[in-house]
Design an enzyme around this catalytic site. Structure first.
Site, PDB file in Angstrom:
ATOM      1  N   ARG A 164     -65.937  10.666  22.049  1.00 28.85           N
ATOM      2  CA  ARG A 164     -67.315  10.340  21.631  1.00 28.85           C
ATOM      3  C   ARG A 164     -67.389  10.172  20.114  1.00 28.85           C
ATOM      4  NH1 ARG A 164     -66.794   9.937  26.046  1.00 28.85           N
ATOM      5  NH2 ARG A 164     -67.969  10.751  27.810  1.00 28.85           N
ATOM      6  N   SER A 238     -76.095  13.037  28.334  1.00 31.71           N
ATOM      7  CA  SER A 238     -75.518  14.330  27.933  1.00 31.71           C
ATOM      8  C   SER A 238     -75.972  14.652  26.515  1.00 31.71           C
ATOM      9  CB  SER A 238     -73.996  14.269  27.949  1.00 31.71           C
ATOM     10  OG  SER A 238     -73.561  13.901  29.230  1.00 31.71           O
ATOM     11  N   GLU A 334     -74.601  15.269  21.005  1.00 35.30           N
ATOM     12  CA  GLU A 334     -74.008  13.927  21.137  1.00 35.30           C
ATOM     13  C   GLU A 334     -74.938  12.860  20.533  1.00 35.30           C
ATOM     14  OE1 GLU A 334     -71.840  13.110  24.995  1.00 35.30           O
ATOM     15  OE2 GLU A 334     -73.053  11.297  24.885  1.00 35.30           O
TER      16      GLU A 334
HETATM   17  C1  LIG Z   1     -79.172   8.526  31.370  1.00 31.97           C
HETATM   18  C2  LIG Z   1     -78.117   8.367  30.319  1.00 31.97           C
HETATM   19  C3  LIG Z   1     -76.788   8.466  30.665  1.00 31.97           C
HETATM   20  C4  LIG Z   1     -75.772   8.313  29.702  1.00 31.97           C
HETATM   21  N1  LIG Z   1     -74.478   8.395  30.084  1.00 31.97           N
HETATM   22  C5  LIG Z   1     -73.475   8.244  29.183  1.00 31.97           C
HETATM   23  C6  LIG Z   1     -72.096   8.317  29.580  1.00 31.97           C
HETATM   24  O1  LIG Z   1     -71.783   8.470  30.750  1.00 31.97           O
HETATM   25  N2  LIG Z   1     -71.158   8.166  28.613  1.00 31.97           N
HETATM   26  C7  LIG Z   1     -71.468   7.948  27.310  1.00 31.97           C
HETATM   27  O2  LIG Z   1     -70.530   7.827  26.491  1.00 31.97           O
HETATM   28  N3  LIG Z   1     -72.765   7.880  26.910  1.00 31.97           N
HETATM   29  C8  LIG Z   1     -73.764   8.010  27.793  1.00 31.97           C
HETATM   30  N4  LIG Z   1     -75.088   7.950  27.399  1.00 31.97           N
HETATM   31  C9  LIG Z   1     -75.408   7.746  25.971  1.00 31.97           C
HETATM   32  C10 LIG Z   1     -75.710   6.263  25.601  1.00 31.97           C
HETATM   33  O3  LIG Z   1     -75.983   5.504  26.759  1.00 31.97           O
HETATM   34  C11 LIG Z   1     -74.543   5.608  24.859  1.00 31.97           C
HETATM   35  O4  LIG Z   1     -74.234   6.340  23.688  1.00 31.97           O
HETATM   36  C12 LIG Z   1     -74.857   4.157  24.452  1.00 31.97           C
HETATM   37  O5  LIG Z   1     -73.680   3.531  23.987  1.00 31.97           O
HETATM   38  C13 LIG Z   1     -75.946   4.058  23.384  1.00 31.97           C
HETATM   39  O6  LIG Z   1     -76.300   2.690  23.287  1.00 31.97           O
HETATM   40  P1  LIG Z   1     -77.663   2.239  22.581  1.00 31.97           P
HETATM   41  O7  LIG Z   1     -77.602   0.761  22.441  1.00 31.97           O
HETATM   42  O8  LIG Z   1     -78.811   2.781  23.321  1.00 31.97           O
HETATM   43  O9  LIG Z   1     -77.509   2.924  21.143  1.00 31.97           O
HETATM   44  P2  LIG Z   1     -78.644   3.564  20.232  1.00 31.97           P
HETATM   45  O10 LIG Z   1     -79.140   4.808  20.875  1.00 31.97           O
HETATM   46  O11 LIG Z   1     -79.650   2.547  19.869  1.00 31.97           O
HETATM   47  O12 LIG Z   1     -77.796   3.940  18.939  1.00 31.97           O
HETATM   48  C14 LIG Z   1     -76.816   4.962  18.987  1.00 31.97           C
HETATM   49  C15 LIG Z   1     -76.075   5.000  17.646  1.00 31.97           C
HETATM   50  O13 LIG Z   1     -75.332   3.799  17.477  1.00 31.97           O
HETATM   51  C16 LIG Z   1     -75.737   3.099  16.306  1.00 31.97           C
HETATM   52  N5  LIG Z   1     -75.733   1.670  16.651  1.00 31.97           N
HETATM   53  C17 LIG Z   1     -76.361   1.087  17.707  1.00 31.97           C
HETATM   54  N6  LIG Z   1     -76.087  -0.232  17.742  1.00 31.97           N
HETATM   55  C18 LIG Z   1     -75.279  -0.483  16.685  1.00 31.97           C
HETATM   56  C19 LIG Z   1     -74.676  -1.666  16.166  1.00 31.97           C
HETATM   57  N7  LIG Z   1     -74.820  -2.849  16.767  1.00 31.97           N
HETATM   58  N8  LIG Z   1     -73.928  -1.555  15.044  1.00 31.97           N
HETATM   59  C20 LIG Z   1     -73.733  -0.366  14.441  1.00 31.97           C
HETATM   60  N9  LIG Z   1     -74.286   0.782  14.876  1.00 31.97           N
HETATM   61  C21 LIG Z   1     -75.045   0.731  15.985  1.00 31.97           C
HETATM   62  C22 LIG Z   1     -77.129   3.626  15.986  1.00 31.97           C
HETATM   63  O14 LIG Z   1     -77.424   3.516  14.602  1.00 31.97           O
HETATM   64  C23 LIG Z   1     -77.007   5.073  16.435  1.00 31.97           C
HETATM   65  O15 LIG Z   1     -76.368   5.811  15.421  1.00 31.97           O
HETATM   66  C24 LIG Z   1     -76.124   8.083  28.341  1.00 31.97           C
HETATM   67  C25 LIG Z   1     -77.479   7.984  27.988  1.00 31.97           C
HETATM   68  C26 LIG Z   1     -78.470   8.115  28.957  1.00 31.97           C
HETATM   69  C27 LIG Z   1     -79.914   7.977  28.562  1.00 31.97           C
END
Ligand SMILES: Cc1cc2nc3c(=O)[nH]c(=O)nc-3n(C[C@H](O)[C@H](O)[C@H](O)COP(=O)(O)OP(=O)(O)OC[C@H]3O[C@@H](n4cnc5c(N)ncnc54)[C@H](O)[C@@H]3O)c2cc1C
Length: 338
Positions: A164, A238, A334
């Site tokens: 992560r 998580s 996380e």
């Molecule tokens: C129900 C649920 C289940 C999940 N299950 C998992 C799982 O099984 N495994 C797992 O690893 N994660 C899981 N996650 C966490 C999440 O889905 C991941 O971390 C996902 O990759 C976040 O994507 P996002 O576009 O929503 O990022 P955001 O929440 O918008 O951003 C997260 C971080 O990334 C940065 N960021 C976003 N986009 C960019 C970009 N284009 N360039 C640079 N920085 C950027 C942001 O500044 C922030 O720091 C889960 C979340 C939920 C709600």
């Protein structure tokens, strides 16, 4: 470049936490990032990069300029004997890309199905689930530097992926907008079924040689029973990372709590199940204010309706303190707390 002011961010974060962005700019391509960098007002202002908002906890209004990444596009960019390489815009929805690659006959992402969020955020925390991490399917990415406006391409080694973790949580945190990601889908395809819940599904189904679509369906079914749907119950998945401890530390904990769930890592260290530690401290189903611990999975904190980011953080701290008090282990969140 399209900019908006006073934007309500509640619909843009899966925890459904209230916060207002003073300025939000939608980024549809590299030229938009460069326009922000060159802009007389936004160029030097602090920035916050937002994807699907599924890994953030918003505790206050956001003064930094929010860059909402909406870069689209998917294509097969290389077909090699050892892999199909696909390139996707950072604003594509991760799960849609997983489903699309399977439809095209390029398997390899099925274990990562139903992870919310965008493609661009996937490398940031090296998303992982059911025995596969993004780094195992990663070829390279393009990003634009928020100071110079220069486009750079980063290979897997340059991203310094960990559990992560990646360079985007350290040296490049908030400094580079990921615009495109190339994924490497290995040939020949082999299913990854070592994860205990997948093994159970396979045994129940009697399917000896599942195809990728079958694995995809099992992963989706498992996730739907275990995790709350953010469209119904606000959450960020998580909330804590699984802590990694030395063998001696683990022996000490097992001495006191023989049932602690743990996994041996290839380097000899041991990963403890954070959900088990939290559950053992009696948190499952509990609430602090309007933030709570999900009844079916102690690792997931939820918005019980109208919670603020501060309530979520208060609950998280209370959990950290009780786990530290009982096991001497500091749980690390996380999601990114803003
Ligand atoms: C129900 C649920 C289940 C999940 N299950 C998992 C799982 O099984 N495994 C797992 O690893 N994660 C899981 N996650 C966490 C999440 O889905 C991941 O971390 C996902 O990759 C976040 O994507 P996002 O576009 O929503 O990022 P955001 O929440 O918008 O951003 C997260 C971080 O990334 C940065 N960021 C976003 N986009 C960019 C970009 N284009 N360039 C640079 N920085 C950027 C942001 O500044 C922030 O720091 C889960 C979340 C939920 C709600």
């Amino acid at each position: 470049m399209q900019s908006e002011t006073g934007v309500n961010l509640r619909p843009y974060n899966t925890f459904a936490l209230p916060a207002v962005a003073q300025t939000m700019i939608r980024v549809a391509g590299e030229a938009d990032v460069r326009a922000v960098v060159d802009h007389p007002a936004y160029g030097r202002a602090p920035k916050f990069i937002l994807g699907g908002g599924s890994n953030v906890v918003l505790t206050q209004d956001v003064q930094a300029v929010v860059l909402k990444v909406e870069v689209r596009g998917r294509r097969l960019c290389e077909e090699r004997p050892d892999a199909f390489v696909v390139e996707c815009g950072a604003g594509e929805t991760w799960h849609d890309v997983v489903a699309w690659t399977l439809e095209q006959g390029w398997p390899g992402l099925e274990n990562l199905a139903l992870i919310p969020g965008t493609v661009g955020a996937a490398p940031v925390q090296n998303i992982g689930a059911y025995g596969v991490e993004l780094q195992e399917r990663f070829e390279s990415l393009d990003a634009v530097d928020l100071v110079t406006g220069r486009k750079v391409t980063l290979t897997r080694a340059m991203c310094r992926f960990g559990y992560r973790d990646s360079i985007f949580k350290h040296e490049l945190a908030g400094k580079s907008v990921i615009t495109r990601v190339r994924l490497r889908l290995p040939r020949p395809w082999q299913p990854v079924l070592g994860y205990v819940e997948l093994e159970r599904r396979q045994a129940e189904s009697g399917v000896v040689s599942p195809d990728a679509k079958q694995v995809f369906d099992w992963v989706c079914a498992i996730r739907r029973t275990k995790l709350p749907d953010p469209a119904v119950v606000g959450n960020a998945g998580s909330f804590f990372k699984n802590p990694v401890v030395s063998e001696a530390q683990c022996r000490d904990i097992i001495g006191r709590d023989p049932e602690v769930v743990h996994y041996l890592l290839p380097d000899g260290r041991i990963k403890l199940a954070a959900a088990w530690l939290i559950d053992a401290c009696g948190w499952k189903g509990k609430s602090v204010g309007r933030a709570g611990v999900y009844e079916k999975q102690a690792l997931v904190l939820v918005n019980r309706g109208g919670a603020s980011g501060a309530e979520v953080v208060t609950l998280a701290r209370a959990i950290q303190e009780s786990v530290y008090g009982r096991f001497g282990i500091r749980l690390e969140p996380e999601p990114v707390v803003v």
